[in-house]
Design an enzyme around this catalytic site. Structure first.
Site, PDB file in Angstrom:
ATOM      1  N   GLU A   9      -1.234  -5.799   8.071  1.00 35.35           N
ATOM      2  CA  GLU A   9      -0.424  -4.932   9.206  1.00 35.35           C
ATOM      3  C   GLU A   9      -1.434  -5.509  10.246  1.00 35.35           C
ATOM      4  O   GLU A   9      -2.099  -4.650  11.026  1.00 35.35           O
ATOM      5  CB  GLU A   9      -0.275  -3.545   8.757  1.00 35.35           C
ATOM      6  CG  GLU A   9       0.340  -3.194   7.915  1.00 35.35           C
ATOM      7  CD  GLU A   9       0.541  -1.589   7.759  1.00 35.35           C
ATOM      8  OE1 GLU A   9       0.070  -0.936   8.905  1.00 35.35           O
ATOM      9  OE2 GLU A   9       0.982  -1.199   6.889  1.00 35.35           O
ATOM     10  N   ASP A  67       1.054  -1.033  -0.159  1.00 34.58           N
ATOM     11  CA  ASP A  67      -0.073   0.005  -0.020  1.00 34.58           C
ATOM     12  C   ASP A  67       0.928   1.167  -0.076  1.00 34.58           C
ATOM     13  O   ASP A  67       0.250   2.101  -0.101  1.00 34.58           O
ATOM     14  CB  ASP A  67      -0.977  -0.084   1.314  1.00 34.58           C
ATOM     15  CG  ASP A  67      -0.299  -0.086   2.546  1.00 34.58           C
ATOM     16  OD1 ASP A  67       0.926  -0.112   2.592  1.00 34.58           O
ATOM     17  OD2 ASP A  67      -1.139  -0.051   3.419  1.00 34.58           O
ATOM     18  N   SER A  68       2.107   1.197   0.020  1.00 36.11           N
ATOM     19  CA  SER A  68       3.271   2.374   0.053  1.00 36.11           C
ATOM     20  C   SER A  68       2.924   2.942  -1.587  1.00 36.11           C
ATOM     21  O   SER A  68       3.407   3.868  -1.753  1.00 36.11           O
ATOM     22  CB  SER A  68       4.509   1.635   0.083  1.00 36.11           C
ATOM     23  OG  SER A  68       4.832   0.603  -0.863  1.00 36.11           O
ATOM     24  N   ASP A 126      -1.092  -6.519  -0.542  1.00 33.22           N
ATOM     25  CA  ASP A 126      -0.930  -5.763   0.764  1.00 33.22           C
ATOM     26  C   ASP A 126      -2.644  -5.240   1.021  1.00 33.22           C
ATOM     27  O   ASP A 126      -3.049  -4.743   0.363  1.00 33.22           O
ATOM     28  CB  ASP A 126      -0.153  -4.390   0.857  1.00 33.22           C
ATOM     29  CG  ASP A 126       0.279  -3.881   2.165  1.00 33.22           C
ATOM     30  OD1 ASP A 126      -0.123  -4.784   3.190  1.00 33.22           O
ATOM     31  OD2 ASP A 126       1.062  -3.041   2.407  1.00 33.22           O
ATOM     32  N   LYS A 140      -1.284  -9.753   2.603  1.00 35.41           N
ATOM     33  CA  LYS A 140      -0.589  -9.414   3.814  1.00 35.41           C
ATOM     34  C   LYS A 140      -1.319  -8.544   4.688  1.00 35.41           C
ATOM     35  O   LYS A 140      -2.318  -7.708   4.125  1.00 35.41           O
ATOM     36  CB  LYS A 140       0.562  -8.909   3.321  1.00 35.41           C
ATOM     37  CG  LYS A 140       1.511  -8.047   4.603  1.00 35.41           C
ATOM     38  CD  LYS A 140       2.696  -7.368   4.267  1.00 35.41           C
ATOM     39  CE  LYS A 140       2.726  -6.047   3.776  1.00 35.41           C
ATOM     40  NZ  LYS A 140       2.304  -5.034   5.039  1.00 35.41           N
ATOM     41  N   GLU A 180       9.265  -4.923  10.010  1.00 32.55           N
ATOM     42  CA  GLU A 180       9.641  -3.676   9.311  1.00 32.55           C
ATOM     43  C   GLU A 180      10.140  -2.909  10.642  1.00 32.55           C
ATOM     44  O   GLU A 180       9.690  -2.559  11.694  1.00 32.55           O
ATOM     45  CB  GLU A 180       8.455  -2.982   8.923  1.00 32.55           C
ATOM     46  CG  GLU A 180       8.649  -1.362   8.489  1.00 32.55           C
ATOM     47  CD  GLU A 180       7.674  -0.978   7.533  1.00 32.55           C
ATOM     48  OE1 GLU A 180       6.725  -1.740   7.269  1.00 32.55           O
ATOM     49  OE2 GLU A 180       7.947   0.333   7.103  1.00 32.55           O
TER      50      GLU A 180
HETATM   51  O1  KIV Z   1       3.247  -1.256   1.535  1.00 34.60           O
HETATM   52  C1  KIV Z   1       4.530  -1.322   1.636  1.00 34.60           C
HETATM   53  O2  KIV Z   1       5.229  -1.385   1.014  1.00 34.60           O
HETATM   54  C2  KIV Z   1       4.723  -2.252   2.933  1.00 34.60           C
HETATM   55  C3  KIV Z   1       6.333  -2.599   3.309  1.00 34.60           C
HETATM   56  C4  KIV Z   1       6.893  -1.280   3.828  1.00 34.60           C
HETATM   57  C5  KIV Z   1       6.367  -3.668   4.192  1.00 34.60           C
HETATM   58  O3  KIV Z   1       3.950  -2.637   3.739  1.00 34.60           O
END
Ligand code: KIV
Length: 283
Positions: A116, A45-46, A84, A114, A183
């Site tokens: 969080e 989600d980055s 994500d 994934k 992280e």
């Molecule tokens: O969104 C992302 O790129 C991430 C990583 C920083 C683990 O969650």
């Protein structure tokens, strides 16, 4: 080589073969990562920050993520693709979480999802695992909690925070995730948990003792400088290469050097003559 699975990733960890992972958000980048032999891709989600220009990851939506994931998944015949789960996609209910996880595998055709996930989300993670979807956990710094944390800061450096990292990792393993991302946590802590767990650990700012390493690709390529974490190593300056190419293009267009005959289509004089005959000369 055939596509990575949860089994081959576990085998790598068991054989001390360090797992490589990068983020990707689009087809051409994912293809290069796949062809370079990287083991796993995270469609993080980055992308809200590094692709869409938002100040944090909270604005990533399911629609945005599914679209990026589908493009990445189409490029990967070897690299395992992990989607994500964005903010709001797993925080409300087990049912919502299951539906959103299912969208990633049915619409985007990724290999895993994934979360969080903190302790509050363990039951939801377990429910998704029990649907038959491969899940990755994420402990330490949760960028989706940037507001509550007061910034994107390293975690696990005091007793309470270190215990939280360890207990979440153990609970996630019990819930059935096949790997956990660490992280921004100290090396000693990720080393301890890596040795305690039976599943692979993947570090992004978690030091060298994990089973694998992950970086955000625009950091690796020097293509995003709004925010660069201290653990991010830049391997190329593609941003500068792009700026140089765009500057040169503008220069050649302004001077008339581009396009020359090489980049233009030809036509016989006879065709032009017949056009002029039909429509008359330019006055
Ligand atoms: O969104 C992302 O790129 C991430 C990583 C920083 C683990 O969650």
């Amino acid at each position: 080589m055939s596509k990575h699975t949860v089994k081959t990733i576990q085998e790598m960890r068991n054989n001390n073969d360090i797992i490589t992972m990068l983020t990707a958000y689009d087809y051409p980048t994912a293809k290069k990562i796949n062809d370079a032999g990287i083991d796993m891709i995270l469609v993080g989600d980055s992308c809200a920050m590094v692709v869409h220009g938002h100040p944090n990851t909270l604005t990533a939506t399911m629609e945005m993520m599914v679209l990026h994931c589908a493009a990445v998944a189409r490029a990967c015949d070897r690299t395992m693709v992990v989607a994500d789960m964005p903010f709001g996609s797993f925080q409300y209910s087990i049912e919502d979480t299951m539906k959103n996880a299912a969208r990633f595998v049915t619409e985007a055709k990724v290999d895993a999802v994934k979360f969080e996930a903190t302790h509050n989300h363990i039951a939801k993670t377990k429910a998704v695992v029990e649907m038959g979807i491969a899940c990755v956990g994420h402990v330490g710094l949760h960028p989706q909690a940037v507001g509550a944390l007061g910034g994107l800061k390293a975690q696990g450096r005091d007793v309470a925070s270190a215990r939280k990292v360890v207990s979440e990792a153990l609970a996630l393993q019990d819930a059935g995730v096949f790997a956990i991302i660490f992280e921004a946590v100290p090396t000693k802590l990720s080393d301890y948990v890596t040795r305690k767990l039976d599943i692979p650990t993947i570090s992004i700012g978690g030091g060298p003792k994990c089973s694998g390493q992950l970086l955000v690709t625009p950091d690796v390529l020097g293509m995003y400088d709004n925010f660069t974490p201290s653990f991010a190593k830049q391997y190329a300056n593609v941003g500068q290469v792009m700026t140089d190419a765009f500057t040169q293009y503008a220069k050649e267009v302004k001077s008339g050097a581009f396009p020359d005959d090489t980049y233009s289509y030809g036509m016989s004089d006879k065709v032009l003559e017949s056009v002029i005959k039909e429509f008359g000369p330019v006055s």
